[in-house]
Write a protein that holds these residues in place. Structure first.
Motif, short mmCIF file in Angstrom:
data_model
loop_
_atom_site.label_atom_id
_atom_site.label_comp_id
_atom_site.label_asym_id
_atom_site.label_seq_id
_atom_site.Cartn_x
_atom_site.Cartn_y
_atom_site.Cartn_z
N THR A 135 0.83 -1.21 0.00
CA THR A 135 0.00 0.00 0.00
C THR A 135 0.86 1.25 0.00
O THR A 135 0.58 2.22 -0.71
CB THR A 135 -0.92 0.00 1.23
OG1 THR A 135 -1.72 -1.19 1.23
CG2 THR A 135 -1.84 1.21 1.22
N GLU A 138 2.44 1.75 -3.45
CA GLU A 138 1.46 2.20 -4.43
C GLU A 138 0.96 3.61 -4.14
O GLU A 138 0.49 4.30 -5.04
CB GLU A 138 0.28 1.23 -4.47
CG GLU A 138 0.61 -0.15 -5.03
CD GLU A 138 1.08 -0.09 -6.47
OE1 GLU A 138 0.64 0.80 -7.22
OE2 GLU A 138 1.93 -0.91 -6.86
N SER A 139 1.05 4.03 -2.87
CA SER A 139 0.57 5.36 -2.50
C SER A 139 1.59 6.45 -2.78
O SER A 139 1.23 7.63 -2.77
CB SER A 139 0.18 5.38 -1.01
OG SER A 139 -0.84 4.44 -0.72
N ASN A 157 6.03 0.13 -8.90
CA ASN A 157 4.69 0.54 -8.45
C ASN A 157 3.84 0.99 -9.64
O ASN A 157 4.30 1.08 -10.78
CB ASN A 157 4.78 1.63 -7.38
CG ASN A 157 5.38 2.92 -7.91
OD1 ASN A 157 5.85 2.97 -9.03
ND2 ASN A 157 5.34 3.96 -7.12
#
Length: 477
Positions: A135, A138-139, A157
């Protein structure tokens, strides 16, 4: 491959041994009987052998049943422990075994179950950490790429995949030279591999929608014990920063140029007057008229710059109240009536009703006056400006159409930029500063509104202003 349990193997071995023992026993007893009594009646002998066979079979069956129960009772816990141990070895930490009544096997079962629980908890923690890491990666707003020691792609990513049009499933395992990186980025990666040190540089990629400026940061990834694991590469998009810097440079250059022109004129004519032109009244009047015009232009430029700067400041506020847009339009038309008369132009205002909105009346007047002056400036003599307004759901739309020179299609997106002029010669002639439409755009954005323009070259332009009827909490932008 079929795997037999521990108890099954013992049972088969025991059964085979009992069968062999029974057969040997039967043969031995039969031979003993034949040797000890050779005169025995054959019928009696057969009957004895039959009885002997039945007894041995019953003994064999009873023995096998008893042995099987005993073996099953003692070896079942061992089989369960073996099965659970195999599941744990394969990574299935949900497996559990029952606790045997035998102390040693029971203690072993408790230990194995504890190992399974610990493994399951560790697996859950690792899964959560992996999900958090995924997470987090990807953030990140920047493109991220991780390479192994051999230069193969281990991780990327979604931002990287979108920026470089790559697919994670296809790129994983490939060399970094096979995934379509810019040559400058490949060179940076090679430098990191060779030097095992951090490297950073700025690159520009030409794409369909325009140039993309990136800062590429590459760093080696070192393990706890100093072992080389690979490198991590981060691509940070700085296109907006570069664009803002270019806008700043253009703004400074434009301001310098706009200020230099009137200042140079004022200085030149003043020096001419001081050099002796004051003795000629006609020349003096002409020069002083030019100085007054240029100083007025300089004053307008400074005023607009201060106005624009004030609007863009963080503490800028609006004095909101209920405003009748139709009334404000008529008042704005009255304010520019002098300029209309100079060019023998007229204004036609359509009938408008129920256009009451929440706005800053002074700022709305400023918007309309600037748009009308712009329309007058770029219109031919004797033409007409048409103004209309209507409600559109929870907003109103005001239209100001002229019959002027029009704007080329490729220039429509730039007319609201500072100092941009669609017709430079006409703007110079009229004394415009090139900041009027920029001020209009910022004032409308402060009202949570918008502005756009439609135009045909040589036919005229039509500006559309959209304002909400009810404002959100007052803007401080």
């Amino acid at each position: 491959m079929k795997k037999e349990g521990h108890s099954q193997r013992i049972l088969l071995t025991t059964s085979a041994a009992l069968v062999v023992f029974s057969v040997v026993l039967w043969i031995v007893i039969s031979q003993f009987f034949n040797i000890t009594d050779s005169n025995t009646d054959p019928a009696l002998e057969k009957k004895f052998i039959l009885y002997l066979t039945v007894v041995i079979l019953l003994f064999l069956i009873l023995t096998l049943f008893t042995v099987s129960r005993i073996i099953y009772h003692f070896t079942k816990p061992v089989d369960e422990l073996t099965l659970v141990a195999r599941k744990l070895a394969s990574g299935d930490y949900k497996a559990r075994t029952s606790v045997s009544e035998f102390k040693d096997l029971g203690d072993l079962a408790v230990s194995i179950n504890q190992i399974a629980r610990n493994g399951q908890e560790t697996q859950i923690v690792r899964s959560m950490e992996k999900e958090r890491l995924k997470t987090l990666i990807e953030s990140i707003g920047s493109s991220l790429l991780m390479l192994g020691r051999g230069g193969s792609v281990n991780l990327m990513n979604g931002v990287f995949a979108q920026t470089f049009h790559a697919s994670s499933s296809d790129a994983i395992g490939k060399s970094y030279k096979e995934i379509g990186l810019p040559s400058a980025a490949e060179k940076l990666i090679e430098d990191v591999f060779l030097s095992e040190q951090v490297h950073e540089r700025q690159i520009r990629i030409q794409q369909e929608y325009g140039p993309l400026d990136l800062t590429v940061y590459g760093a080696p990834v070192i393990g706890r014990h100093g072992n080389w694991l690979g490198i991590i590469v981060v691509f940070h998009d700085i296109s907006k920063i570069i664009k803002l810097e270019e806008i700043r440079k253009d703004f400074v250059a434009n301001v310098s140029h706009e200020l230099r022109t009137p200042v140079t004129s004022i200085k030149g004519f003043a020096e001419t007057l001081l050099d002796g032109a004051l003795s000629d009244p006609d020349i003096s009047r002409d020069f002083i008229t030019i100085i007054e015009k240029e100083s007025g232009r300089l004053h307008s430029l400074v005023s607009d710059l201060l106005e624009l700067s004030g609007i863009e400041q963080h503490g800028f506020t609006l004095n909101l109240s209920e405003v009748d847009a139709a009334t404000t339009i008529h008042e704005a038309a009255q304010l520019v009536s002098g300029k209309l008369a100079e060019k023998q132009m007229t204004i036609e205002i359509d009938e408008m009703s129920d256009l009451v909105i929440e706005a800053d009346s002074g700022r709305l007047m400023q918007v309309l006056v600037n748009l009308l002056i712009n329309a007058i400036t770029y219109s031919k003599q004797g033409t007409t400006i048409r103004i209309s307004g209507k409600k559109d759901h929870d907003s109103i739309i005001i239209s100001i159409a002229d019959e002027g020179i029009g704007i080329e299609k490729e220039k429509l997106q730039r007319v609201f930029e500072r100092f941009y002029r669609a017709d430079l010669a006409r703007s110079r002639e009229s004394g415009g500063t090139g900041l009027g439409l920029a001020i209009v755009k910022h004032l409308l954005e402060a009202h949570h509104g918008s502005i756009w323009v439609d135009s045909e070259l040589g036919e005229g332009s039509e500006f559309f202003v959209k304002l909400p009827i009810q404002q959100h909490p007052q803007s401080t932008e």
